[in-house]
Design a protein around this motif. Structure first.
Motif, PDB file in Angstrom:
ATOM      1  N   UNK A   9      77.298  63.660  64.202  1.00  0.00           N
ATOM      2  CA  UNK A   9      78.362  64.273  63.412  1.00  0.00           C
ATOM      3  C   UNK A   9      78.222  63.889  61.947  1.00  0.00           C
ATOM      4  N   UNK A  10      78.544  64.819  61.073  1.00  0.00           N
ATOM      5  CA  UNK A  10      78.495  64.565  59.634  1.00  0.00           C
ATOM      6  C   UNK A  10      79.919  64.303  59.180  1.00  0.00           C
ATOM      7  N   UNK A  11      80.166  63.091  58.709  1.00  0.00           N
ATOM      8  CA  UNK A  11      81.523  62.657  58.372  1.00  0.00           C
ATOM      9  C   UNK A  11      82.020  63.186  57.030  1.00  0.00           C
ATOM     10  N   UNK A  12      81.179  63.111  56.011  1.00  0.00           N
ATOM     11  CA  UNK A  12      81.600  63.510  54.664  1.00  0.00           C
ATOM     12  C   UNK A  12      80.985  64.861  54.302  1.00  0.00           C
ATOM     13  N   UNK A  13      81.704  65.625  53.519  1.00  0.00           N
ATOM     14  CA  UNK A  13      81.208  66.933  53.107  1.00  0.00           C
ATOM     15  C   UNK A  13      79.937  66.768  52.275  1.00  0.00           C
ATOM     16  N   UNK A  14      78.846  67.380  52.714  1.00  0.00           N
ATOM     17  CA  UNK A  14      77.606  67.292  51.934  1.00  0.00           C
ATOM     18  C   UNK A  14      77.722  68.124  50.660  1.00  0.00           C
ATOM     19  N   UNK A  15      77.059  67.655  49.605  1.00  0.00           N
ATOM     20  CA  UNK A  15      77.046  68.432  48.369  1.00  0.00           C
ATOM     21  C   UNK A  15      76.060  69.572  48.514  1.00  0.00           C
ATOM     22  N   UNK A  16      76.505  70.761  48.190  1.00  0.00           N
ATOM     23  CA  UNK A  16      75.616  71.914  48.213  1.00  0.00           C
ATOM     24  C   UNK A  16      76.130  72.938  47.222  1.00  0.00           C
ATOM     25  N   UNK A  17      75.275  73.337  46.312  1.00  0.00           N
ATOM     26  CA  UNK A  17      75.613  74.365  45.341  1.00  0.00           C
ATOM     27  C   UNK A  17      74.974  75.666  45.802  1.00  0.00           C
ATOM     28  N   UNK A  42      61.653  74.142  50.386  1.00  0.00           N
ATOM     29  CA  UNK A  42      62.140  72.953  51.086  1.00  0.00           C
ATOM     30  C   UNK A  42      63.539  72.565  50.629  1.00  0.00           C
ATOM     31  N   UNK A  43      64.207  71.804  51.468  1.00  0.00           N
ATOM     32  CA  UNK A  43      65.477  71.122  51.235  1.00  0.00           C
ATOM     33  C   UNK A  43      66.726  71.985  51.353  1.00  0.00           C
ATOM     34  N   UNK A  44      66.762  73.195  50.806  1.00  0.00           N
ATOM     35  CA  UNK A  44      68.019  73.939  50.848  1.00  0.00           C
ATOM     36  C   UNK A  44      68.382  74.335  52.267  1.00  0.00           C
ATOM     37  N   UNK A  45      67.385  74.543  53.127  1.00  0.00           N
ATOM     38  CA  UNK A  45      67.668  74.924  54.517  1.00  0.00           C
ATOM     39  C   UNK A  45      68.371  73.785  55.261  1.00  0.00           C
ATOM     40  N   UNK A  46      67.930  72.566  55.018  1.00  0.00           N
ATOM     41  CA  UNK A  46      68.573  71.407  55.646  1.00  0.00           C
ATOM     42  C   UNK A  46      70.018  71.276  55.179  1.00  0.00           C
ATOM     43  N   UNK A  47      70.258  71.537  53.925  1.00  0.00           N
ATOM     44  CA  UNK A  47      71.611  71.434  53.375  1.00  0.00           C
ATOM     45  C   UNK A  47      72.542  72.485  53.973  1.00  0.00           C
ATOM     46  N   UNK A  48      72.029  73.689  54.207  1.00  0.00           N
ATOM     47  CA  UNK A  48      72.853  74.740  54.812  1.00  0.00           C
ATOM     48  C   UNK A  48      73.326  74.301  56.195  1.00  0.00           C
ATOM     49  N   UNK A  49      72.433  73.724  56.977  1.00  0.00           N
ATOM     50  CA  UNK A  49      72.815  73.243  58.303  1.00  0.00           C
ATOM     51  C   UNK A  49      73.844  72.123  58.211  1.00  0.00           C
ATOM     52  N   UNK A  50      73.614  71.202  57.309  1.00  0.00           N
ATOM     53  CA  UNK A  50      74.527  70.064  57.168  1.00  0.00           C
ATOM     54  C   UNK A  50      75.928  70.533  56.772  1.00  0.00           C
ATOM     55  N   UNK A  51      76.035  71.444  55.825  1.00  0.00           N
ATOM     56  CA  UNK A  51      77.355  71.891  55.366  1.00  0.00           C
ATOM     57  C   UNK A  51      78.065  72.670  56.483  1.00  0.00           C
ATOM     58  N   UNK A  52      77.337  73.472  57.246  1.00  0.00           N
ATOM     59  CA  UNK A  52      77.976  74.229  58.327  1.00  0.00           C
ATOM     60  C   UNK A  52      78.348  73.325  59.500  1.00  0.00           C
ATOM     61  N   UNK A  53      77.511  72.347  59.817  1.00  0.00           N
ATOM     62  CA  UNK A  53      77.861  71.398  60.890  1.00  0.00           C
ATOM     63  C   UNK A  53      79.108  70.613  60.500  1.00  0.00           C
ATOM     64  N   UNK A  54      79.199  70.233  59.246  1.00  0.00           N
ATOM     65  CA  UNK A  54      80.396  69.514  58.774  1.00  0.00           C
ATOM     66  C   UNK A  54      81.613  70.446  58.825  1.00  0.00           C
ATOM     67  N   UNK A  55      81.453  71.665  58.337  1.00  0.00           N
ATOM     68  CA  UNK A  55      82.548  72.637  58.268  1.00  0.00           C
ATOM     69  C   UNK A  55      83.134  72.934  59.651  1.00  0.00           C
ATOM     70  N   UNK A  56      82.278  73.086  60.652  1.00  0.00           N
ATOM     71  CA  UNK A  56      82.727  73.427  62.005  1.00  0.00           C
ATOM     72  C   UNK A  56      82.889  72.200  62.910  1.00  0.00           C
ATOM     73  N   UNK A  57      82.672  71.018  62.349  1.00  0.00           N
ATOM     74  CA  UNK A  57      82.822  69.744  63.076  1.00  0.00           C
ATOM     75  C   UNK A  57      81.999  69.746  64.374  1.00  0.00           C
TER      76      UNK A  57
END
Length: 156
Positions: A9-17, A42-57
């Motif tokens: 689980x991702x606890x804190x909202x990841x930064x993504x612009x 590279x990198x932006x794809x990982x951030x998209x997953x992290x922000x959505x996993x955090x958003x949907x818990x």
């Protein structure tokens, strides 16, 4: 049996612009249970997953694919522990059971036998064949599958 997913689980909202509507598109695919293939730098794809996993818990389970990755690495295997044989779920089975996000990084690098277990999850069957356990695992509605391909950069 419940799957322990707290570590994913991702606890804190990841930064993504956001550079466009990629988060909205990814979210729409998730809500409609459509697998996603992402291609880009590279990198932006990982951030998209992290922000959505955090958003949907939901738990986020990542797999770095390589030419030694087998179907058993993804699904699971029997291991001998303390004189007895036990089943240990692989990352794909854990993601399916937990209803989490699973992304397969650099899927084109994986061995061909991995396609056999990934394909039924991505098509209309929505099942994970667990050949060694002689059963099929149907995914939860919250499960999301994504493939990632890094866009090749040409040097001139």
């Amino acid at each position: 049996m419940a799957v322990k997913t707290e570590q994913y689980l991702i606890e804190a909202e990841p930064y993504y612009l956001s550079v466009g509507d990629e988060i909205a598109l990814f979210s729409a695919a998730y809500r409609n249970r459509i697998p996603v293939l992402l291609k880009g730098p590279q990198h932006w794809k990982n951030k998209i997953h992290a922000i959505c996993a955090w958003k949907y818990r939901r738990p986020l389970i990542t797999v770095s694919c390589h030419d030694d990755l087998t179907a058993s690495d993804l699904v699971g295997r029997y291991l001998v522990k303390g004189g007895e044989t036990i089943w240990v779920d692989g990352p794909l089975a854990r993601a399916v059971k937990a209803g989490g996000f699973c992304y397969l990084d650099e899927i084109v690098e994986a061995r061909k036998d991995t396609t056999v277990v990934i394909h039924p999850l991505a098509d209309d069957r929505r099942i994970l064949p667990m050949e060694k356990r002689v059963r099929f695992l149907r995914h939860l509605k919250s499960f999301s599958l994504s493939y990632l391909i890094i866009q090749a950069i040409k040097a001139f």
